[in-house]
Design a protein around this motif. Sequence first.
Motif, PDB file in Angstrom:
ATOM      1  N   LYS A  55       0.827  -1.220   0.000  1.00 42.37           N
ATOM      2  CA  LYS A  55       0.000   0.000   0.000  1.00 42.37           C
ATOM      3  C   LYS A  55       0.860   1.269   0.000  1.00 42.37           C
ATOM      4  CE  LYS A  55      -2.338  -1.236   3.791  1.00 42.37           C
ATOM      5  NZ  LYS A  55      -1.265  -0.488   4.322  1.00 42.37           N
ATOM      6  N   SER A  56       1.856   1.281   0.866  1.00 48.70           N
ATOM      7  CA  SER A  56       2.659   2.493   1.052  1.00 48.70           C
ATOM      8  C   SER A  56       3.388   2.895  -0.223  1.00 48.70           C
ATOM      9  CB  SER A  56       3.671   2.281   2.189  1.00 48.70           C
ATOM     10  OG  SER A  56       3.000   2.013   3.406  1.00 48.70           O
ATOM     11  N   MET A  59       1.132   4.953  -2.373  1.00 51.20           N
ATOM     12  CA  MET A  59       0.932   6.291  -1.831  1.00 51.20           C
ATOM     13  C   MET A  59       2.145   7.187  -2.101  1.00 51.20           C
ATOM     14  SD  MET A  59      -2.089   6.121  -0.842  1.00 51.20           S
ATOM     15  CE  MET A  59      -2.567   7.407   0.283  1.00 51.20           C
ATOM     16  N   PHE A  69       6.252   7.227   2.853  1.00 53.63           N
ATOM     17  CA  PHE A  69       5.580   6.251   3.697  1.00 53.63           C
ATOM     18  C   PHE A  69       6.466   5.016   3.794  1.00 53.63           C
ATOM     19  CE2 PHE A  69       1.846   8.645   2.100  1.00 53.63           C
ATOM     20  CZ  PHE A  69       1.298   8.993   3.313  1.00 53.63           C
ATOM     21  N   THR A  79       3.082   0.185   9.141  1.00 51.64           N
ATOM     22  CA  THR A  79       2.229   1.341   9.403  1.00 51.64           C
ATOM     23  C   THR A  79       1.249   1.028  10.535  1.00 51.64           C
ATOM     24  OG1 THR A  79       2.356   1.955   7.078  1.00 51.64           O
ATOM     25  CG2 THR A  79       0.619   2.978   8.369  1.00 51.64           C
ATOM     26  N   ASP A 101      -2.291   6.873   4.635  1.00 48.86           N
ATOM     27  CA  ASP A 101      -1.865   5.475   4.555  1.00 48.86           C
ATOM     28  C   ASP A 101      -2.276   4.787   5.851  1.00 48.86           C
ATOM     29  OD1 ASP A 101      -0.704   3.115   3.817  1.00 48.86           O
ATOM     30  OD2 ASP A 101       1.360   3.751   4.222  1.00 48.86           O
TER      31      ASP A 101
END
Length: 535
Positions: A55-56, A59, A69, A79, A101
């Motif tokens: 995911k990071s 972002m 991130f 995270t 995030d």
Amino acid sequence: MESAIRMDSPICLIENRIERGRAKLVVNPEAVNILSNIHQPVVVVSIVGMYRTGKSYLMNRLAGAQKGFSLGSTIQSQTKGIWMWCVPHPMYKDRALVLLDTEGLGDVEKGDKKNDSKIFALAVLLSSALVYNSLGTINQDALDKLKFVGEITELIKVRTGSIPDEQATFSTYFPIFVWAVRDFNLELEIDGKTVSADGYLENALKFKTPERSPEDKEYNELRNRLRMYFGNRRCFVFDAPTDSRKQLKELEHLPDDRLDKVFVAQSALFCEYIFKNAEVKRVDITVDVTGYRLGELAKLYTDAINSSNVACLEEAVVSLAEKENKIAIQEATEHYEKRMRTVVMPTETLKYFLYLSSWFEDEAWEKFLKRSIKDKDQKFLKEFAEKVERMRMEFNTMNEAESREVCAALIQKHSAGFERGLAVGTFRKPGGHGKFKRSLKAVEEKYNRERGKGVKAEEVLQQYMMSKQAAEIIIIQEDNALSQKQKEKEVMNNKKQMEQMKARLQEMEGEQHKSAEEMANLRATAQQLQRMLGQ
């Protein structure tokens, strides 16, 4: 108005603390302070998904940065809570881009079964675009991992009280939904026909019809909620960024020319779509969310979920409007006060004072209306108007006092010789009355030639002239050069002049009252026009 956005790296917006085995969400004041300095409307993009799914990295792509991130390279989630990165919007200078995030869903270390649902609910509530990130394919297992979507009604309400078919209204308030399928290695084909990524998603969300079993009902229920809650849906598929496990661990340090070309192109299309289609975050459909408002919403929603486990959109708007309107009053009245303090007092006339006041009041009204939101029954508008009116009267009093002080000093300056003559009896002898009249007239003429006396110039002069009436009567009586008939005539003329001066003073007071009344009527008319425009 552009805001100075200076964030070199992300900061935690909502911390996820584990206390006694349970997660407690806490808003970071430092992050809220950063948001409060962003006066532009914000586009808020949140990303959710299982932990360790990249995911990071997506972002960071949206931020236009190689790293920011934390990506991590182990099986532990990097995270925790919700992290925020505010950057200038790459396409619209009048907006700011806020990236959120979230911590990975399904993290076994959290110890709170409700935690995933709370994080997901906050991401939905705060964002204008929600990205769901998953690995592999959109299959039943991937959809099962979205089970917390079914729990969202336990955490979010549109309004207080019961509303028929409330869930059907969620799509009006919820963000656009983008499913990002990572490491996708299949052909986009269904029944031998090529489909788009969007077609792939919609096919995965098809219902089983007819429902023949409880399993079918459960199968359809999640799909129905996804379709109902998120009416605006898109899908993007991504190849693996690299075939090398070693390079995957160093992904944030690799330039695009060392990554898979297809992945780079797919990432660019994804970012372009988000930049073009993620709208400004709004509450109650019509109210743009600025950085300050986003910080307030983060506190309101987090407190609600922590305390009652339900975040009500209507209550949040009411609470936000209360704070915003109070700030609107404060900022607007401070503007009026600041502008009025630039006025050189005393002003030459009351008309000029009211002209300046009206000009600055109009500026203050614009400031108030620009910031004010959801002012039901114009409660705060009325409060603002009353406060400005009180301030105008206070400044008017200051203007009058300043004028009196200046005029009194001028009278003292130009009447010094005349007053000495009165004190030593210069005028109390034959022919003294004529000399008295000429000397007093000279004081009046010198005073009238002075500039900058202000609104009380005539009033102060008339009061001074009246104060000499008693002395003049005595001088007339003692002036042996006058016959009795002439003395009586002078006394009568003097009394007549005194009555005229009293009448003039009353007339001036009436004119000032009338001007103030006219100003109040103008304000009332402006309020009425504003109400008509707001309807």
